[in-house]
Structures are given as C-alpha cells and as structure tokens.
Design a protein around this motif. Structure first.
Motif, short mmCIF file in Angstrom:
data_model
loop_
_atom_site.label_atom_id
_atom_site.label_comp_id
_atom_site.label_asym_id
_atom_site.label_seq_id
_atom_site.Cartn_x
_atom_site.Cartn_y
_atom_site.Cartn_z
N UNK A 1 3.12 -10.09 2.37
CA UNK A 1 3.76 -9.85 3.66
C UNK A 1 3.42 -8.47 4.24
N UNK A 2 2.65 -7.67 3.52
CA UNK A 2 2.33 -6.31 3.95
C UNK A 2 1.16 -6.31 4.92
N UNK A 3 1.31 -5.57 6.01
CA UNK A 3 0.24 -5.40 6.99
C UNK A 3 -0.60 -4.20 6.56
N UNK A 4 -1.76 -4.49 5.95
CA UNK A 4 -2.55 -3.45 5.29
C UNK A 4 -3.36 -2.59 6.25
N UNK A 5 -3.38 -2.93 7.54
CA UNK A 5 -4.09 -2.08 8.49
C UNK A 5 -3.29 -0.83 8.83
N UNK A 6 -2.04 -0.79 8.38
CA UNK A 6 -1.22 0.40 8.58
C UNK A 6 -0.89 0.99 7.21
N UNK A 7 -0.62 2.29 7.16
CA UNK A 7 -0.50 2.96 5.85
C UNK A 7 0.75 2.57 5.08
N UNK A 8 0.63 2.63 3.76
CA UNK A 8 1.75 2.47 2.84
C UNK A 8 2.01 3.82 2.18
N UNK A 9 3.23 4.27 2.20
CA UNK A 9 3.55 5.59 1.63
C UNK A 9 4.78 5.51 0.75
N UNK A 10 4.87 6.47 -0.18
CA UNK A 10 6.02 6.57 -1.08
C UNK A 10 6.51 8.01 -1.06
N UNK A 11 7.77 8.22 -0.72
CA UNK A 11 8.37 9.55 -0.67
C UNK A 11 9.41 9.69 -1.77
N UNK A 12 9.59 10.92 -2.24
CA UNK A 12 10.53 11.20 -3.32
C UNK A 12 11.48 12.30 -2.88
N UNK A 13 12.76 12.12 -3.16
CA UNK A 13 13.75 13.15 -2.86
C UNK A 13 14.86 13.11 -3.90
N UNK B 1 11.32 6.26 -1.86
CA UNK B 1 11.37 5.48 -0.62
C UNK B 1 9.98 4.93 -0.32
N UNK B 2 9.86 3.61 -0.38
CA UNK B 2 8.58 2.94 -0.12
C UNK B 2 8.57 2.51 1.34
N UNK B 3 7.54 2.95 2.07
CA UNK B 3 7.42 2.61 3.48
C UNK B 3 6.16 1.78 3.67
N UNK B 4 6.34 0.56 4.18
CA UNK B 4 5.22 -0.35 4.43
C UNK B 4 5.51 -1.14 5.70
N UNK B 5 4.45 -1.63 6.32
CA UNK B 5 4.58 -2.42 7.55
C UNK B 5 4.48 -3.91 7.22
#
Length: 269
Positions: free
Chosen positions: A203-215, A227-231
C-alpha cells in the motif's frame, strides 16, 4: 394595482405552464442522474483521476439547476417586470424570515465551491468527524467515515472551525505510525527495520519518501518513540497501510530480537 398584479400572476400559472415547468424540472433531475452515473463510471475506469472527476459534479449541479430555473421563469412563465419584482420581493421576505440558517448554509456552500477548503475525495477532519468527502451540496457536506457511516455537516458550521485536509486533492496521503520501545533498544537497527517494512508494504507509494523519526518520551518509564512516515497509494487505503506496517514491524522485531517486552503502537494521518 395589487389585485391586478395578483390576477396576472394567476393567469400566468396556467395548467400548461405548471406541467411544462414540472417537465423541465424532471429533465434537469434526470440529466443530473445521468451526469452522476457517467462520472462514477469514469472514476471506476480511471481511478488515477477519481478525485478530479468527482470534483466536477457540484459545479455541474449548480449549472443544470440554474439553467432549469432560467428556462422556467423566462421561457415558460414569462412574467412581466412588475410581477417578477413583486414575486421576488415576497419570496425574498418569506425565505429570509423562515430559513435564515438555510440561507447561511447555502451562502457558505457557494463560498466553498468557488473557494474550496477541500474537494470531493479529500480526507478531512471536520470537528470530531474524520472521513472522505463524498458530496458537497449547497447546504451540507457529506462525509464517509472508515466505519462506513455517512456524516452530514452543515456548510455554515465549516466556516466557523478549522478544517484539516490530509491530501488536498491528491490520491497519495502521508500516514504516520507511532511505535514506543524501551529506551535501551538498538536505535539504528530499529530504524532500519521500520523503514524496510514500510517500503515492503503493497500500500506504500514509493515515489514519495519514507522516513523514521525518533524522540524520547516518558510514560511510567523512559521510552523511545519511533514515528514511521510513509505515503499511501490511495487515501481510502490509509488504515490498511497503517495496519500492514504495524503487523510487519511486530513480526520483524520479534523474529530478529525475540523481544518479549510490551510495544505500544498508534497510527495517525
């Protein structure tokens, strides 16, 4: 003068005029049904342009009913100027007194159509309600929630509150999945796994970036929030993407680290 005006108005509203006006309204209604069916058919065959196709119906509805109204008044009834002014004054006074809230909703609907905060197909947060915009009428906006509930929101209320638009006319939409781990985990390894599982989801749109942030955060003890951010490919699949990433992450973490601790997750858009 008033008696003559009323008499002329009654003469104009003959049986043939009423039948002709009813026929014009029926034709307009059938035309709108045909337009909606055609647009739905096009949206099914061209899903990439589903949002743009759906956004044309509110404007089409205004144009069709406007043409029907003009035809009925000037093509069928053909009232004299003095009767038209008198009728407009009486109708305006009655409507203004009896339907103030309705008028506000209609005016807000016109403002939203020509200066839209959202469009048909957008995923929006309206107050406590979140869902896909299915229809924008002149007086109300219709949402479809993920629980398959239909939500009707008066347009005047939308101008009084903030509106959160998740995709702004695009099919792709950012989905965030938040996962809490103990603060002694291998951060880089977890980030790598999280990014891999997000990119592996169908289901991930791979033409846009996938990022993972930590806090860091604290809830009874020190934790690390990833925090996983995907389109997502389509806004309607956002919950499936969040669920798929969560499942894959759980499986990968337990398989690689044999982790038996509590892991808390949450997803949002």
């Amino acid at each position: 003068m008033e008696v003559n005006t009323l008499k002329e108005l009654i003469e104009l509203l003959s049986l043939s005029s009423i039948l002709s006006a009813a026929l014009a309204i029926l034709v307009g209604w059938l035309l709108l049904l045909a337009i909606r069916f055609s647009l739905q058919h096009l949206a099914e065959h061209f899903p990439r342009y589903r949002l743009q196709i759906g956004q044309t119906f509110p404007v089409s509805r205004i144009v069709v009913w406007g043409m029907v109204l003009i035809y009925v008044v000037f093509g069928i009834i053909k009232p004299p100027a003095e009767i038209m002014f008198a009728a407009l004054g009486a109708v305006g006074l009655a409507v203004g007194l009896a339907a103030q809230d309705g008028i506000r909703n209609v005016l807000a609907g016109f403002m939203m159509i020509y200066n839209p905060p959202f469009r048909v197909g957008d995923m929006v947060q309206l107050g406590d309600h979140y869902g896909e915009v299915e229809r924008i009428d002149l007086s109300v906006t219709w949402l479809r929630s993920f629980d398959d509930n239909t939500i009707m929101v008066p347009n005047a209320e939308l101008l009084k509150q903030a509106v959160v638009n998740s995709n702004s006319g695009e099919l792709a939409e950012m989905v965030t999945v938040k996962v809490d781990f103990p603060d002694d985990v291998a951060i880089n390894e977890i980030k790598k796994i999280a990014r891999e599982v997000a990119m592996c989801s169908p289901y991930t749109y791979l033409k846009k970036p996938v990022s993972v942030l930590v806090e860091p955060r604290y809830e009874y003890r020190s934790l690390l929030r990833f925090t996983i951010k995907a389109y997502v490919l389509d806004v309607r699949l956002e919950r499936r993407l969040a669920s798929d990433i969560t499942e894959r992450l759980y499986d990968a973490i337990h398989e690689r680290f044999d982790l038996n601790r509590d892991v808390a997750t949450s997803a949002s858009v």
